[in-house]
Design an enzyme around this catalytic site. Structure first.
Site, PDB file in Angstrom:
ATOM      1  N   ASP A  64     -10.975  -2.895  -4.664  1.00  0.00           N
ATOM      2  CA  ASP A  64     -11.526  -1.635  -4.166  1.00  0.00           C
ATOM      3  C   ASP A  64     -11.819  -0.688  -5.313  1.00  0.00           C
ATOM      4  OD1 ASP A  64      -8.912  -1.085  -4.911  1.00  0.00           O
ATOM      5  OD2 ASP A  64      -8.472   0.145  -3.161  1.00  0.00           O
ATOM      6  N   GLU A 110      -9.144  -0.054  -7.742  1.00  0.00           N
ATOM      7  CA  GLU A 110      -8.728  -1.222  -8.533  1.00  0.00           C
ATOM      8  C   GLU A 110      -7.323  -1.684  -8.168  1.00  0.00           C
ATOM      9  OE1 GLU A 110      -9.192   0.064 -12.580  1.00  0.00           O
ATOM     10  OE2 GLU A 110     -11.356  -0.183 -12.549  1.00  0.00           O
TER      11      GLU A 110
END
Length: 316
Positions: A68, A71
């Site tokens: 995402d 991270e």
């Protein structure tokens, strides 16, 4: 230190929102160059190949799991799909203008498929953040990235735009999750500051305003069962089915109250996050002191986007 950094990046890749966002930015740049100079040499030789490479990648990987924007979680993410859809729609128009009808058709078809997939993230009361989680941070799903997606990844088509029903409903749910979570929220004078909101309630790392324009263009805004909790924050007498029509005293009062509420969030940023024009990555939930990376680009970009939206010129 270099080895540690390399290991971190390897662990949190791929991150597939990047190609779509880059393509959208390059398309804006290409159109600006052509409008100002009419010289398509750089556009044709450099930007167009990069745009198509990024969007072809999106077509082939959109359903794959990735990390995402934080991270931290590996799966299929609402934010990533929203910016992918935006990139593909921009890309389809760009491909058509450049005579590549085959790509234009492929991008449009994939964008339509993404639209159907994105709708599956709605949980009946708020937008969930990740599906098919295979690793990384686990959370209930109350993630501010869903709101960021509306601000930076939506188009002027009503689909998860900042003023759309499901985004408004998600915004009020997320705010409620943070209202008593941070000391600075519990102790803040409510008449001055808005709720300080983090990335998501489970976050332990390091220790909004286009709706009015959207409603005005539509001529009205109607309170639905989904948005009732949102509008009750600003008009306690409202009920499901209430219609606020542009030009009426009720519409003016509602939008003024919403604007005042939005201004409180900006006041919170000014109070805690902005120091002599500089913004760090975060501010502490307990003390409000700046922490994390200094002068973070994302922080400044988010503030600029908010300021532009407040002035009536939201990001494209």
């Amino acid at each position: 230190m270099t080895n540690v950094v390399n290991v971190w990046f390897k662990k949190s890749r791929p991150q597939n929102d990047g190609p779509a966002e880059r393509a959208s930015s390059f398309i804006l740049l290409a159109d600006s160059i052509l409008k100002q100079s009419g010289d398509d040499t750089y556009v044709t030789g450099t930007l167009k190949p990069a745009i198509f490479k990024d969007l072809d990648y999106v077509v082939s990987t959109w359903s794959d799991g990735c990390f995402d924007l934080w991270e931290e979680a590996n799966g299929v993410h609402f934010y990533t799909l929203i910016v992918m859809r935006k990139g593909l729609i921009h890309g389809a128009n760009f491909a058509t203008r450049n005579g590549d009808n085959t790509r234009a058709s492929t991008y449009t078809t994939t964008a339509n498929t993404l639209k159907t997939k994105i709708d599956t993230f709605w949980s009946s009361t708020y937008i969930t953040v990740t599906q098919s989680l295979t690793g990384g941070v686990q959370k209930a799903g109350y993630d501010v990235s869903t709101l960021i997606a509306a601000n930076s990844g939506s188009l002027a088509d009503g689909f998860y735009t900042p003023g759309s029903d499901k985004i408004l409903a998600t915004a009020v749910v997320i705010e409620s999750k943070f209202s008593s979570l941070y000391d600075i929220n519990v102790n803040a004078p409510s008449y001055l500051l808005g709720t300080a909101i983090g990335r998501y309630p489970e976050d332990t790392y390091n220790g909004n305003g286009n709706g009015h324009k959207e409603w005005t263009l539509a001529g009205q805004v109607k309170v639905s069962s989904i948005t009732l909790p949102f509008f009750k924050k600003f008009d306690t007498a409202t009920v499901e089915g209430t219609v606020y029509k542009v030009g009426t005293a009720a519409f003016n009062a509602m939008t003024q109250n919403v604007a005042l509420g939005a201004n409180k969030f900006l006041s919170t940023v000014k109070n805690y996050a902005l120091t002599n024009g500089s913004m760090s990555e975060q501010y502490e939930r307990g003390s409000g002191k700046s922490t994390g990376a200094r002068d973070l680009t994302w922080s400044h970009a988010a503030l600029n986007s908010a300021a532009r939206a407040k002035a009536g010129a939201p990001s494209a």
